[in-house]
Scaffold this active site. Structure first.
Site, mmCIF file in Angstrom:
data_model
loop_
_atom_site.group_PDB
_atom_site.id
_atom_site.type_symbol
_atom_site.label_atom_id
_atom_site.label_comp_id
_atom_site.label_asym_id
_atom_site.label_seq_id
_atom_site.Cartn_x
_atom_site.Cartn_y
_atom_site.Cartn_z
ATOM 1 N N CYS A 247 -8.273 1.077 6.382
ATOM 2 C CA CYS A 247 -7.479 1.584 7.237
ATOM 3 C C CYS A 247 -7.558 2.280 8.366
ATOM 4 O O CYS A 247 -8.284 3.945 7.935
ATOM 5 C CB CYS A 247 -5.988 2.311 6.186
ATOM 6 S SG CYS A 247 -4.721 2.586 8.115
ATOM 7 N N CYS B 104 -0.604 -1.276 9.419
ATOM 8 C CA CYS B 104 -1.444 -0.568 8.410
ATOM 9 C C CYS B 104 -1.265 -1.992 7.243
ATOM 10 O O CYS B 104 -0.686 -2.192 6.712
ATOM 11 C CB CYS B 104 0.893 0.361 7.481
ATOM 12 S SG CYS B 104 0.848 0.438 6.439
ATOM 13 N N CYS C 210 7.805 5.533 -14.059
ATOM 14 C CA CYS C 210 7.164 6.379 -12.642
ATOM 15 C C CYS C 210 6.780 7.525 -12.498
ATOM 16 O O CYS C 210 6.339 7.872 -11.675
ATOM 17 C CB CYS C 210 8.078 5.958 -11.191
ATOM 18 S SG CYS C 210 9.819 6.191 -11.436
#
EC number: 2.1.1.190
Length: 477
Positions: free
Chosen positions: A82, A174, A433
């Protein structure tokens, strides 16, 4: 020169000492030690590199800085995918690891998981699972994009914040968002700039769904947060944008999440597929769903294989949400109980169960399943006994973990008089997570509740970020 200016110059002074980078921390900073033993955290440095840095923060026993020179480059260093990633001014802060090979990123996360389990929970898994990996790019089907009309620049910015800044990055693409969404960023900026309400629309929440075949992107839901009512002309502009961009659905949010409503009725429903289990899950754009649908499909399959549910077994799915694991469990078990803290999600899960309940050509009808709402952060042994015994548990908590649940199990193990016929599950599969709260809960289950940690491994749900998703299996000793 004032003391504060001297201190500021010292903190931003280039360090000519070459340092050997030893590891990477969970913020993707290289970790090194100076000759005097001081720990140094270095942005942009990778393990086994020799680097110099510019120190910008200094404490008594550690320093933090940014790499300025690399004397010996890591073989795992790659060109970022990116143009907005990096250490330059204005760089996007959404990703932290694009300069590191994707496979090496997974190894870093695996080490972080094992380190957390041992240092925080004093638990070593008996077996390490092969990491779950998927596409490294265009994987992010959910995102919260900030919106700012910058009058001085004469433009609208949409995207993530700059690295360590409250300002928005000037993002034109993106590559972690779906390709169609990435290509839409500049048209979206132009659209918001054309609105009468361009100064009172601070956020667009993105939620993408699968096409009915489950193989490609379907609905692209864009939730526009607007602080003031939209004019008729602005509504027409939003409708025209949706007509020009395939799959786009506008949702409007005037206040809290409960005010979200579809701008134009009709069109396909927002949903995702779990094809292995013949399940399609409709959802609202503000509901919690996994960011990465490619990994989610594989994760659900692995979790159920690890749980090894039999047709005669009862299963409890803790923190069940929309039923992401519950409905697949109902295709295997005799009976399933889904428990969730949100009444709204319990209603949505119940609707999803009824919609998917009938048998299909690929599977039997879903087993008897019930959903209840309960504050799972206030679990007690008495509440646990009241829910009844189950042979297997699936636990998928938010970042805060499942401490109250693990503590209740530990209390029942240590105080048999409280059980009243209740027996603990033979196996628990825990999807996490946050490795630190997993480690804390694992410590309780292993050292106080009579379990062994038989498997653990990472799930690369968020490539190029420092986020660590993982899965662990606990068997009753």
């Amino acid at each position: 020169m004032t003391d504060s200016k001297v201190k500021n110059e010292e903190q931003h002074r280039s360090n000519d000492e070459w340092l050997q980078v030893e590891s990477l921390d969970l913020d993707a900073q290289g970790v090194a030690h100076k000759a005097n033993g001081m720990v140094v955290f270095i942005e942009g440095a990778l393990p086994f590199e020799q680097v110099q840095l510019n120190v910008h923060r200094k404490k008594n026993n550690w320093e933090q800085g940014t790499v300025t020179k690399i004397g010996r480059e890591s073989s795992q260093r790659v060109r970022p995918g990116c143009p907005h990633f990096g250490l330059h001014a204005g760089a996007c802060g959404g990703c932290k690891m694009q300069h590191l090979d994707a496979a090496a990123q997974v190894a870093v996360k695996q080490r972080a998981l094992e380190d957390n389990l041992w240092h925080l929970g004093k638990v070593r898994p008996e077996n390490i699972l092969r990491p779950l990996e998927g596409p490294a790019w265009h994987y992010r089907y959910r995102a919260r994009l900030s919106v700012r009309h910058v009058i001085k620049k004469g433009t609208v910015l949409i995207g993530f914040h700059e690295r360590k800044s409250r300002y928005l990055a000037d993002m034109k693409v993106c590559p972690v968002l779906p390709r169609q969404v990435s290509d839409m960023l500049m048209p979206l900026r132009a659209l918001i700039g054309s609105l009468d309400a361009r100064d009172t629309c601070p956020q667009i929440e993105l939620a993408c769904g699968d096409a009915p075949d489950g193989l490609q992107l379907g609905v692209i839901a864009l939730v526009l947060r607007h602080l003031e009512p939209l004019s008729g002309a602005d509504v027409d502009r939003l409708k025209a944008f949706a007509a020009q961009h395939e799959g786009v659905q506008w949702w409007l949010q005037a206040k809290g999440p409960d005010t979200v409503k579809l701008l134009e009725e009709g069109g396909p429903a927002l949903a995702y597929e779990l094809p292995e289990f013949g399940v399609r899950m409709p959802f609202k754009p503000t509901d919690f769903t996994q960011v990465n649908p490619h990994i989610n499909r594989v994760l659900v399959g692995r979790a159920l294989r690890l749980l090894d549910v039999r047709p005669d077994e009862r299963v409890i799915d803790w923190f069940c949400g929309l039923g992401n694991f519950t409905l697949p469990l109902a295709s295997r078990a005799r009976e399933v109980l889904g428990i969730e803290g949100s009444d709204t999600l319990v209603g949505r899960a119940t609707d999803n169960f009824e919609r998917n309940r009938p048998a299909t050509a690929a599977r039997r009808a879903l087993a008897a399943t019930r959903f209840v709402a309960r504050n799972l952060f206030e679990m007690t042994p008495e509440m646990l006994v009241a829910d009844g015994a189950a042979e297997k548990w699936l636990v998928d908590p938010p970042r805060e973990g499942a401490f109250a649940l693990a503590k209740a199990v530990a209390d029942l193990h240590q105080q048999p008089e409280l059980r009243a016929g209740w027996v603990p599950p033979k196996r628990i599969v825990y999807v996490s997570c946050n490795p630190s709260t997993l480690a804390r809960d694992a410590g309780l289950l292993v050292h106080q509740a009579g379990y062994r940690c038989t498997f653990a491994g990472v799930v690369n749900m968020f490539p190029h970020t420092a986020h660590v998703e993982s899965i662990a299996v606990f068997d009753l000793a």
